[in-house]
Design a protein around this motif. Structure first.
Motif, PDB file in Angstrom:
ATOM      1  N   GLU A 100       0.867  -7.201   7.945  1.00 47.68           N
ATOM      2  CA  GLU A 100       1.019  -6.264   6.829  1.00 47.68           C
ATOM      3  C   GLU A 100       0.281  -6.744   5.593  1.00 47.68           C
ATOM      4  O   GLU A 100      -0.292  -5.936   4.849  1.00 47.68           O
TER       5      GLU A 100
ATOM      6  N   ARG B 176      -1.126  -6.606  16.623  1.00 52.89           N
ATOM      7  CA  ARG B 176      -1.145  -5.827  15.380  1.00 52.89           C
ATOM      8  C   ARG B 176      -1.648  -6.677  14.212  1.00 52.89           C
ATOM      9  O   ARG B 176      -1.359  -7.870  14.141  1.00 52.89           O
ATOM     10  N   ASP B 177      -2.385  -6.049  13.303  1.00 51.80           N
ATOM     11  CA  ASP B 177      -2.778  -6.747  12.082  1.00 51.80           C
ATOM     12  C   ASP B 177      -1.539  -7.016  11.230  1.00 51.80           C
ATOM     13  O   ASP B 177      -0.624  -6.176  11.174  1.00 51.80           O
TER      14      ASP B 177
ATOM     15  N   ARG C 188       0.815  -1.215   0.000  1.00 49.91           N
ATOM     16  CA  ARG C 188       0.000   0.000   0.000  1.00 49.91           C
ATOM     17  C   ARG C 188       0.850   1.266   0.000  1.00 49.91           C
ATOM     18  O   ARG C 188       0.361   2.335  -0.372  1.00 49.91           O
TER      19      ARG C 188
ATOM     20  N   TYR D 150      -2.449  -8.246   5.375  1.00 51.57           N
ATOM     21  CA  TYR D 150      -3.872  -7.942   5.523  1.00 51.57           C
ATOM     22  C   TYR D 150      -4.144  -6.466   5.229  1.00 51.57           C
ATOM     23  O   TYR D 150      -5.108  -6.121   4.523  1.00 51.57           O
ATOM     24  N   LYS D 151      -3.296  -5.585   5.739  1.00 51.45           N
ATOM     25  CA  LYS D 151      -3.459  -4.152   5.481  1.00 51.45           C
ATOM     26  C   LYS D 151      -3.325  -3.860   3.985  1.00 51.45           C
ATOM     27  O   LYS D 151      -4.077  -3.051   3.425  1.00 51.45           O
ATOM     28  N   ASN D 152      -2.368  -4.542   3.343  1.00 59.16           N
ATOM     29  CA  ASN D 152      -2.177  -4.345   1.907  1.00 59.16           C
ATOM     30  C   ASN D 152      -3.377  -4.859   1.111  1.00 59.16           C
ATOM     31  O   ASN D 152      -3.791  -4.246   0.126  1.00 59.16           O
TER      32      ASN D 152
END
Length: 313
Positions: free
Chosen positions: A241, A238-239, A207, A243-245
């Motif tokens: 990375e 923490r989520d 992202r 998943y965030k992407n």
């Protein structure tokens, strides 16, 4: 003849708790149970009265016949044969409503089938081992059914938090890089299954960087047009990375058995997760354990083929 009794209160409705215990395939989430095989289904249900199952534990293997399936109050069975041999007069799980949930009581009446000191060996050796195993199944059931999250605790801040997070991330990265190399060298033939789950590679767009990122993940549920992922990060607060992407760019690629194809990923809704979570935990109990480590509501991700995702819109 000796009697062993263990119990636990599980914070869930009696019907839900009974349903979990009535399917002994769920017990394999315990490291003490190596295998559960339904040899002969019951007349009215797979584990109904008359059903025969084979339970292979760390301490022995036994063929059992179901003698009671009285939902949601009692589930009973008797051992017909096994190694090491025991004299068995029956076992049962009973369920009762109590404040805060359901009390589960596991009782078994047995005696070691040996010519001397049977009571002593049963009480001081066999039942101690059985007690540990039965309590472990009860504990796992509690986690699998309720997936309790830890309460709000002390939040790590400052340098110690940054160092801990950095080291944790580097260890995970190292493990996944090694796994990626193994899958790549073998064309997806080596290291592609663990804990009963398939290993796949997820390819997402960063992202921030816009570059392609890849990560090896274990898949608890896989269907022809749907792959379910769990953003657990081993129970970290923490989520992950990836998943965030994925949330930023849902158009992803999955490499399954060496074949890379386009998919579309999205976060499961609360209603979808409620349906999927029991199946996920049944496939791999570790996800329920991860949920106990964090107050974060671990996200479930649904990956669909582009055509299926377009129809859903």
């Amino acid at each position: 003849m000796q009697t062993l009794r263990v119990e636990r209160i599980i914070g869930a409705p009696i019907d839900t708790v009974y349903e979990w215990f009535a399917d002994s395939g769920n017990y394999t989430a315990s490291p003490f149970l190596l295998r559960n095989e339904l040899v002969e289904p019951g007349a009215d249900a797979p584990y109904g009265v008359g059903a025969v199952r084979k339970m292979s534990w760390l301490f022995g293997s036994y063929t059992e016949r179901i003698t009671a399936n009285e939902a949601p109050r009692k589930f009973g069975w008797v051992i017909e044969s096994g190694v090491p041999a025991i004299r068995h007069q029956g076992a049962e799980l009973t369920f009762s409503k109590v404040p805060g949930g359901t009390r589960v009581v596991w009782t078994t009446n047995a005696q070691a089938a040996i010519p001397f000191a049977a009571d002593f060996v049963t009480r001081h050796l066999a039942f101690r081992v059985l007690g540990v195993a039965f309590r472990n199944v009860l504990r796992i059931a509690d986690v699998a059914i309720t997936s309790p999250r830890k309460g709000k605790g002390k939040v790590r801040t400052g340098r110690s938090a940054k160092l801990r997070n950095y080291l944790f991330d580097q260890v995970l990265k190292l493990i996944r890089n090694i796994h990626h190399v193994i899958l790549d060298v073998s064309g997806g033939k080596w290291g592609n299954r663990q804990f009963g789950m398939a290993a796949i590679e997820l390819h997402v767009i960063g992202r921030k960087s816009g570059a392609k990122r890849s990560v090896v993940l274990w898949v608890p549920l896989m269907e022809p047009d749907r792959v379910i992922l769990v953003a657990s990060k081993e129970g970290d607060d923490r989520d992950p990375e990836w998943y965030k992407n994925l949330l930023a760019t849902p158009e992803i690629e999955l490499t399954i058995d060496g074949v890379t194809e386009p998919w579309v990923g999205r976060k499961a809704s609360a209603e979808e997760k409620a349906v999927l979570w029991p199946r996920i935990v049944k496939a791999y109990h570790g996800f329920a354990v991860y949920q106990t480590r964090t107050d974060r509501d671990i996200p479930v991700v649904i990956c669909e083929r582009p055509a299926s995702a377009a129809k859903a819109v």
